[in-house]
Scaffold this motif. Sequence first.
Motif: not given
Length: 325
Positions: A70-76, A143-147, A318-325
């Motif tokens: 999460f802290e490094n803008d990486v989607v697991p 936590l909305d982490v894809p499986v 920190q930057t909002g959920l847009d960072r994950w888009t």
Amino acid sequence: MGNAALRDIAVIEEIPFSAVEGVVAVDAHNWLYRYLTTTVKWTASETYTTPDGTEVANLIGIVQGLPKFFENDVVPVMVFDGGPSELKEEEIESRREQRRSYEEQLEVAREEGDEVAVARLESRTQRLTPTIQETSRELLRLLDVPVVEAPAEGEAQAAHMVRRGDADYVGSEDYDALLFGAPLTLRQLTSKGDPELMDLDATLAKHDLTLEQLIDAAILIGTDFNPGVNGIGPKTALSAIEEHGDIWGVLEARGEHVEYADRVRQLFRDPNVTDDYAFDTDLDPDLSAAREYVVDEWGVDAGEVERGFERIEESVAQTGLDRWT
């Protein structure tokens, strides 16, 4: 797990986490097991054990391990194993026997009151129980982490997802990711420092190999699915493949035999994977529900997970959920 001797062959470099971008298809069993054993070794058992004796140290491990992504803008994307290949039965039984040995040593350590040995051996006797499997998936969902559910080896499925362009890296400690054709693999995701990047194309180029020849070399050394040929290590395997072209030429020249070599070869070259998966990389973790699940429903000590939840919350804010888009 995995062929550690491949480290002598693979091209690996440490990179800053800030250089990692995109989606990591994580070998979930591998990732979970490392956090599980670490948590058990360094955390008091009463903090993750329910009144009826059920241990859920995995919940602490997940909350402490996910913030790095999460802290490094990486989607697991967590890729769970399906059923193991029958070729792996011998390896699985070997691990069971080792665990039984550790369990016997653990009983002796408890009787003698050796707390250091107890902590060490408890970590070595851990396994991914049905409860751990179930609660891990549910916490990841909250936590909305894809499986993604693999039909067989999670590592093979993760490599397939990267080759399809649905992920950018495989996340695994196992060097066998190379043999499943993972283009880029991130190692040490469960460590405190920066990860290592293992590069398949660079590995093949360095040794002037095809992927098929790399697989043949690994079979000669030994994998999770077969014992190697006595006396053949990484350097010998590479020189033998260079001289004879493939595993069959090497075995014929040396008068050796590897049982089921053709099946192991095929397992790496054409693993059982699926395209039947979908996931969203726009993550929206429900932290309140996740806290309630871990602390209230499963009775995990709030102090063990609060900092992890705070780090996730701070990262999202920190930057909002847009960072994950």
